[in-house]
Scaffold this motif. Structure first.
Motif, PDB file in Angstrom:
ATOM      1  N   GLY A  96       0.830  -1.207   0.000  1.00  0.00           N
ATOM      2  CA  GLY A  96       0.000   0.000   0.000  1.00  0.00           C
ATOM      3  C   GLY A  96       0.858   1.246   0.000  1.00  0.00           C
ATOM      4  N   PHE A  97       0.187   2.395   0.101  1.00  0.00           N
ATOM      5  CA  PHE A  97       0.908   3.661   0.084  1.00  0.00           C
ATOM      6  C   PHE A  97       1.657   3.855   1.389  1.00  0.00           C
ATOM      7  N   GLY A  98       2.887   4.329   1.264  1.00  0.00           N
ATOM      8  CA  GLY A  98       3.714   4.552   2.445  1.00  0.00           C
ATOM      9  C   GLY A  98       3.625   5.990   2.902  1.00  0.00           C
ATOM     10  N   GLU A  99       4.705   6.440   3.518  1.00  0.00           N
ATOM     11  CA  GLU A  99       4.677   7.789   4.083  1.00  0.00           C
ATOM     12  C   GLU A  99       4.826   8.859   3.019  1.00  0.00           C
ATOM     13  N   VAL A 100       5.351   8.493   1.874  1.00  0.00           N
ATOM     14  CA  VAL A 100       5.633   9.474   0.826  1.00  0.00           C
ATOM     15  C   VAL A 100       4.606   9.326  -0.295  1.00  0.00           C
ATOM     16  N   PRO A 101       3.837  10.367  -0.586  1.00  0.00           N
ATOM     17  CA  PRO A 101       2.900  10.280  -1.707  1.00  0.00           C
ATOM     18  C   PRO A 101       3.632   9.915  -3.006  1.00  0.00           C
ATOM     19  N   GLY A 102       2.971   9.136  -3.814  1.00  0.00           N
ATOM     20  CA  GLY A 102       3.590   8.708  -5.073  1.00  0.00           C
ATOM     21  C   GLY A 102       4.402   7.438  -4.937  1.00  0.00           C
ATOM     22  N   LEU A 103       4.468   6.897  -3.713  1.00  0.00           N
ATOM     23  CA  LEU A 103       5.268   5.696  -3.479  1.00  0.00           C
ATOM     24  C   LEU A 103       4.379   4.590  -2.938  1.00  0.00           C
ATOM     25  N   ASP A 122      -1.723  -2.674   4.997  1.00  0.00           N
ATOM     26  CA  ASP A 122      -1.462  -1.247   4.795  1.00  0.00           C
ATOM     27  C   ASP A 122      -0.258  -0.820   5.646  1.00  0.00           C
ATOM     28  N   PRO A 123       0.763  -0.236   5.007  1.00  0.00           N
ATOM     29  CA  PRO A 123       1.947   0.168   5.784  1.00  0.00           C
ATOM     30  C   PRO A 123       1.617   1.180   6.873  1.00  0.00           C
ATOM     31  N   GLY A 124       0.467   1.840   6.774  1.00  0.00           N
ATOM     32  CA  GLY A 124       0.078   2.825   7.786  1.00  0.00           C
ATOM     33  C   GLY A 124      -0.059   2.232   9.177  1.00  0.00           C
TER      34      GLY A 124
END
Ligand code: GLY
Length: 391
Positions: free
Chosen positions: A329-336, A374-376
């Motif tokens: 899933g999406f990490g801390e940086v948008p676009g990644l 989810d990495p969140g």
């Protein structure tokens, strides 16, 4: 609507540029599936498949690898195993018929002494409580299934649904399928380029920059500032069985005086024996002690192993995550987008991860088993991820 990772060019029906960093089974599967959605995909890896995928035995074993307290990983693994026949059929078709070595052969887990039998019975009770398909066997019943097991094998568990694939063949087929879809390969190392707080591409070791609407991080066990993964070393052996008379007909896992060992026989005659599990940082050195221990334990279960040619000894690092669930899933940086941390299950989870990455890239939902990855769960949530969830 503004797409979740900020670029209309790469959202949903509007294809974009995607760089996949890491060309093991997970990265290659992601590249192939993303290209299938119409994205222009570049895969960056100096030696695709040279990491954990190279060592992997290819066991598709969510039931026999069950560990106490890892319910979410079990659910994810069962979903992936159920979808595996369709996944390999898709890959083989897309690769013009190249084989993946998938074998629906089941797994026999065996125990040597009374203590090992007690351990197996303890795991089996947990498996039964979860409604999993397992069957207790006596030593004699184990030998009826696999006649070359040692007479000292005292009991076991038959796991009919845990199968196997050949990771090297799977990767070859994935790469052929990806190439056919127009995926380009750049044989260099690269780093995620972050500009104005978002991933804008990949900077190659040679200095060139590949701009992208989306970067997929599938770098496995290598330390990475954007993914909390740690290397878990595994040493593994490859032996060759004689063309006439393979030692085993199915995967055999064993507990030998409280140590774990597995033997994975392929139709080709290859027998994979593994593996150590060592928390010692990034280290690909093969040690005499590990080779000795693996051979000793494999021979304790199947004495005929002593006669086989030892073809290869390899050490690679699995990408472990803090809770053993992958990061998808999406990490801390948008676009990644992260597709890493698959630990002992990268091959099993490669197809489901690739499907999820392609879906997330299009702002679509993923199954709850994948949403749990989810990495969140380890930290801050990004605006990108919140946007995806709000849709
Ligand atoms: N899944 C087997 C291993 O990681 O050794």
């Amino acid at each position: 609507m503004v797409p979740p990772w900020g670029s209309p060019a790469a959202h949903g029906a509007v294809p974009g540029r995607v760089v996949v960093l890491g060309g093991g089974v997970v990265g290659a599967a992601c590249a192939w599936r993303l290209a299938g959605r119409g994205h222009r995909v570049v895969l960056v890896d100096p030696v695709p498949g040279g990491g954990a995928s190279r060592a992997a035995a290819g066991m598709l074993a969510p039931v026999s690898e069950l560990h106490h307290g890892e319910r979410e990983l079990l659910e994810l693994g069962l979903l992936a195993a159920a979808g595996f026949p369709r996944y390999v059929a898709d890959v083989e078709r897309a690769a013009g018929g190249a084989p993946t070595g998938y074998r629906a052969c089941g797994t026999l887990v065996v125990a040597l002494d009374a203590g090992d039998r007690a351990r197996l019975a303890d795991v089996r009770r947990a498996q039964e409580r979860l409604g999993l398909d397992v069957r207790a066997l006596t030593g004699r019943e184990c030998r009826r299934l696999e006649p070359l097991l040692d007479p000292g094998v005292s009991g076991g568990t038959l796991v009919r649904g845990d199968h196997q694939v050949d990771p090297r063949e799977l990767l070859r087929a994935l790469r052929a399928a990806a190439r056919d879809r127009g995926v380009e390969h750049v044989a260099e190392t690269g780093e995620v380029l972050v500009e104005d707080g978002r991933a804008s591409g990949v900077r190659l070791a040679g200095g060139a920059v590949l701009r992208a609407d989306l970067v997929v991080l599938a770098t496995g066990a290598r330390a990475h500032p954007h993914a909390p993964v740690r290397p878990v070393k595994g040493q593994v052996l490859r032996l060759r069985m004689p063309p006439a008379g393979h030692l085993l007909t199915r995967t055999v896992r064993g507990v030998v005086r409280d140590r774990d060992v597995y033997l994975v026989p392929r139709r080709s005659g290859e027998l994979v024996v593994g593996a150590t599990t060592e928390e010692r940082g990034f280290d690909e050195a093969v040690t005499a002690g590990a080779v000795h221990d693996l051979l000793r334990d494999a021979q304790a279960l199947v004495p005929g192993v002593a006669e086989l040619e030892l073809v290869e000894v390899l050490a690679r690092s699995r990408p472990g995550s803090p809770d053993n669930l992958p990061l998808i899933g999406f990490g801390e940086v948008p676009g990644l987008l992260l597709a890493t941390g698959h630990h002992r299950n990268g091959v099993l989870l490669s197809g489901i991860t690739a499907d999820a990455v392609a879906a997330l890239a299009a702002g679509e939902d993923v199954p709850p088993e994948v949403a749990a990855c989810d990495p969140g769960r380890f930290g801050s949530r990004t605006a990108a991820r919140e946007e995806v969830r709000a849709r």
